[in-house]
Design a protein around this motif. Structure first.
Motif, mmCIF file in Angstrom:
data_model
loop_
_atom_site.group_PDB
_atom_site.id
_atom_site.type_symbol
_atom_site.label_atom_id
_atom_site.label_comp_id
_atom_site.label_asym_id
_atom_site.label_seq_id
_atom_site.Cartn_x
_atom_site.Cartn_y
_atom_site.Cartn_z
ATOM 1 N N VAL A 1 0.870 -1.175 0.000
ATOM 2 C CA VAL A 1 0.000 0.000 0.000
ATOM 3 C C VAL A 1 0.908 1.226 0.000
ATOM 4 O O VAL A 1 1.721 1.401 0.914
ATOM 5 N N THR A 2 0.786 2.059 -1.033
ATOM 6 C CA THR A 2 1.678 3.204 -1.201
ATOM 7 C C THR A 2 0.900 4.509 -1.121
ATOM 8 O O THR A 2 -0.090 4.695 -1.828
ATOM 9 N N VAL A 3 1.367 5.402 -0.276
ATOM 10 C CA VAL A 3 0.753 6.716 -0.081
ATOM 11 C C VAL A 3 1.550 7.748 -0.870
ATOM 12 O O VAL A 3 2.781 7.807 -0.759
ATOM 13 N N ASP A 4 0.863 8.576 -1.647
ATOM 14 C CA ASP A 4 1.540 9.589 -2.455
ATOM 15 C C ASP A 4 0.701 10.862 -2.467
ATOM 16 O O ASP A 4 -0.190 11.020 -3.296
ATOM 17 N N TYR A 5 0.976 11.759 -1.506
ATOM 18 C CA TYR A 5 0.305 13.042 -1.405
ATOM 19 C C TYR A 5 1.357 14.150 -1.374
ATOM 20 O O TYR A 5 1.754 14.604 -0.305
ATOM 21 N N PRO A 6 1.854 14.566 -2.547
ATOM 22 C CA PRO A 6 2.861 15.631 -2.589
ATOM 23 C C PRO A 6 2.322 16.918 -1.948
ATOM 24 O O PRO A 6 1.103 17.143 -1.943
ATOM 25 N N PRO A 7 3.205 17.794 -1.411
ATOM 26 C CA PRO A 7 4.658 17.625 -1.477
ATOM 27 C C PRO A 7 5.273 16.867 -0.304
ATOM 28 O O PRO A 7 6.402 16.429 -0.375
ATOM 29 N N VAL A 8 4.521 16.726 0.825
ATOM 30 C CA VAL A 8 5.161 16.153 2.014
ATOM 31 C C VAL A 8 4.352 15.023 2.641
ATOM 32 O O VAL A 8 4.619 14.630 3.778
ATOM 33 N N ASN A 9 3.356 14.508 1.931
ATOM 34 C CA ASN A 9 2.495 13.465 2.500
ATOM 35 C C ASN A 9 1.838 13.903 3.807
ATOM 36 O O ASN A 9 1.777 13.151 4.780
ATOM 37 N N ALA A 10 1.359 15.161 3.804
ATOM 38 C CA ALA A 10 0.466 15.626 4.870
ATOM 39 C C ALA A 10 -0.945 15.324 4.372
ATOM 40 O O ALA A 10 -1.401 15.897 3.387
ATOM 41 N N LEU A 11 -1.640 14.420 5.034
ATOM 42 C CA LEU A 11 -2.863 13.865 4.467
ATOM 43 C C LEU A 11 -4.107 14.662 4.831
ATOM 44 O O LEU A 11 -4.328 14.981 6.001
ATOM 45 N N PRO A 12 -4.953 14.931 3.841
ATOM 46 C CA PRO A 12 -6.266 15.491 4.143
ATOM 47 C C PRO A 12 -7.155 14.397 4.735
ATOM 48 O O PRO A 12 -6.768 13.225 4.775
ATOM 49 N N VAL A 13 -8.342 14.781 5.149
ATOM 50 C CA VAL A 13 -9.254 13.817 5.773
ATOM 51 C C VAL A 13 -9.463 12.611 4.868
ATOM 52 O O VAL A 13 -9.366 11.455 5.303
ATOM 53 N N ARG A 14 -9.740 12.854 3.597
ATOM 54 C CA ARG A 14 -10.018 11.734 2.690
ATOM 55 C C ARG A 14 -8.796 10.824 2.529
ATOM 56 O O ARG A 14 -8.937 9.630 2.269
ATOM 57 N N GLY A 15 -7.601 11.390 2.694
ATOM 58 C CA GLY A 15 -6.384 10.590 2.585
ATOM 59 C C GLY A 15 -6.256 9.578 3.709
ATOM 60 O O GLY A 15 -5.849 8.425 3.482
ATOM 61 N N TRP A 16 -6.612 9.988 4.925
ATOM 62 C CA TRP A 16 -6.544 9.052 6.057
ATOM 63 C C TRP A 16 -7.532 7.903 5.876
ATOM 64 O O TRP A 16 -7.204 6.742 6.140
ATOM 65 N N TYR A 17 -8.726 8.232 5.401
ATOM 66 C CA TYR A 17 -9.706 7.176 5.160
ATOM 67 C C TYR A 17 -9.271 6.262 4.015
ATOM 68 O O TYR A 17 -9.545 5.055 4.035
ATOM 69 N N ALA A 18 -8.594 6.825 3.030
ATOM 70 C CA ALA A 18 -8.098 6.009 1.920
ATOM 71 C C ALA A 18 -7.042 5.018 2.401
ATOM 72 O O ALA A 18 -7.017 3.858 1.971
ATOM 73 N N VAL A 19 -6.175 5.457 3.292
ATOM 74 C CA VAL A 19 -5.188 4.552 3.887
ATOM 75 C C VAL A 19 -5.900 3.437 4.642
ATOM 76 O O VAL A 19 -5.577 2.247 4.499
ATOM 77 N N ALA A 20 -6.873 3.814 5.460
ATOM 78 C CA ALA A 20 -7.620 2.816 6.240
ATOM 79 C C ALA A 20 -8.277 1.789 5.331
ATOM 80 O O ALA A 20 -8.180 0.574 5.561
ATOM 81 N N ASP A 21 -8.943 2.271 4.285
ATOM 82 C CA ASP A 21 -9.648 1.359 3.386
ATOM 83 C C ASP A 21 -8.676 0.416 2.677
ATOM 84 O O ASP A 21 -8.952 -0.790 2.535
ATOM 85 N N ALA A 22 -7.533 0.953 2.231
ATOM 86 C CA ALA A 22 -6.572 0.138 1.483
ATOM 87 C C ALA A 22 -5.939 -0.931 2.366
ATOM 88 O O ALA A 22 -5.784 -2.092 1.954
ATOM 89 N N VAL A 23 -5.570 -0.564 3.585
ATOM 90 C CA VAL A 23 -4.929 -1.530 4.484
ATOM 91 C C VAL A 23 -5.921 -2.615 4.891
ATOM 92 O O VAL A 23 -5.582 -3.810 4.901
ATOM 93 N N ARG A 24 -7.140 -2.221 5.207
ATOM 94 C CA ARG A 24 -8.143 -3.214 5.603
ATOM 95 C C ARG A 24 -8.458 -4.164 4.445
ATOM 96 O O ARG A 24 -8.585 -5.379 4.637
ATOM 97 N N ALA A 25 -8.590 -3.618 3.253
ATOM 98 C CA ALA A 25 -8.904 -4.455 2.099
ATOM 99 C C ALA A 25 -7.780 -5.443 1.822
ATOM 100 O O ALA A 25 -8.031 -6.626 1.522
ATOM 101 N N ALA A 26 -6.541 -4.995 1.925
ATOM 102 C CA ALA A 26 -5.405 -5.895 1.700
ATOM 103 C C ALA A 26 -5.389 -7.008 2.740
ATOM 104 O O ALA A 26 -5.147 -8.183 2.418
ATOM 105 N N GLY A 27 -5.657 -6.663 3.991
ATOM 106 C CA GLY A 27 -5.659 -7.674 5.040
ATOM 107 C C GLY A 27 -6.768 -8.687 4.917
ATOM 108 O O GLY A 27 -6.624 -9.834 5.340
ATOM 109 N N ARG A 28 -7.895 -8.272 4.325
ATOM 110 C CA ARG A 28 -9.021 -9.190 4.154
ATOM 111 C C ARG A 28 -8.828 -10.168 3.001
ATOM 112 O O ARG A 28 -9.501 -11.203 2.938
ATOM 113 N N ASP A 29 -7.929 -9.847 2.099
ATOM 114 C CA ASP A 29 -7.696 -10.695 0.926
ATOM 115 C C ASP A 29 -7.047 -12.008 1.378
ATOM 116 O O ASP A 29 -5.945 -12.008 1.920
ATOM 117 N N PRO A 30 -7.684 -13.144 1.184
ATOM 118 C CA PRO A 30 -7.132 -14.418 1.659
ATOM 119 C C PRO A 30 -5.812 -14.789 0.999
ATOM 120 O O PRO A 30 -5.070 -15.624 1.529
#
Length: 253
Positions: A17-46
């Motif tokens: 799971v790769t985060v890319d929010y230039p210039p410094v990866n300071a995440l907006p609200v939607r970015g934090w939820y995107a991280v959460a969704d991506a990590v959870r989805a990856a973990g659920r994949d058998p």
């Protein structure tokens, strides 16, 4: 600006799971939820037995997007950031399989929440870790810093807003390996592949068992901290501090 998921070698059972929010990866609200969704989805994949959480750019994470908060005349952005960070940190902690973080450059504020809840940390030689919260009108993630360093060091770092290097965290045993920046992704993947060679079902049992014996409830303690962040904002104190910060930088929690 994105959070993306890749599986470089499907047979290896590792998702990145790769985060890319230039210039410094300071995440907006939607970015934090995107991280959460991506990590959870990856973990659920058998088919996945380990997740690598990485980032593009100069640094791993600079916390929340303070500019987003400054544009909000009310508390919507603050509440969103609080809930988004909570969701992302929880997703890393609760991911059904182990999570390895690959950290380069700066890892600040919310970045500490991510790595503090991860299962293993690989860092580049230029990586630094810290909570500049008191300089930015906020509180939080002491819960996660306390998972990286001893109690009194955590307190001193928190009160001073100083950072520590990857080498110092390696000496404390919280960073698995410190490597040249050019080797960071490969070394993180190597560790993830070693973990992923274990039986997937047993790895999931192991993750649940280790979380179950944790001495600190990271969810409750972090939410407790967030209450003081909100209080600082309601009182106007946070705004006064951030007015000075706005001219100096991009992110932070």
């Amino acid at each position: 600006m994105s959070v993306s998921t890749s599986v470089p070698e499907p047979a290896q059972g590792v998702a990145v799971v790769t985060v890319d929010y230039p210039p410094v990866n300071a995440l907006p609200v939607r970015g934090w939820y995107a991280v959460a969704d991506a990590v959870r989805a990856a973990g659920r994949d058998p088919a996945i037995r380990c997740v690598v959480l990485a980032a593009e750019g100069r640094g791993f994470n600079a916390g929340v997007d303070i500019k987003e908060m400054r544009r909000d005349s009310g508390h919507t952005a603050l509440i969103g950031a609080n809930r988004g960070c909570y969701a992302a940190f929880s997703a890393v902690y609760e991911c059904e399989v182990p999570v390895v973080t690959a950290v380069q450059g700066f890892c600040l504020g919310g970045g500490i929440g991510l790595v503090g809840n991860a299962d293993a940390i690989v860092a580049s030689e230029d990586a630094t870790f810290g909570l500049p919260e008191l300089d930015r009108g906020a509180l939080g993630a002491a819960t996660h810093l306390a998972r990286l360093v001893p109690q009194h060091l955590m307190r001193a770092l928190y009160y001073t807003s100083r950072t520590v290097t990857a080498a110092e965290l390696h000496a404390h045993g919280s960073v698995w390996q410190v490597v040249p920046r050019a080797e960071l992704r490969d070394v993180a993947l190597e560790l993830a592949r070693e973990i992923a060679r274990k039986d997937g079902t047993l790895l999931r049992f192991a993750k649940a068992a280790i979380n179950g014996i944790d001495p600190v409830d990271v969810h409750r303690s972090y939410r407790f901290e967030q209450g003081f962040t909100f209080e600082a904002n309601l009182s106007g104190l946070a705004d006064r501090i951030r007015e000075g910060f706005g001219a100096r930088g991009e992110g932070g929690t």
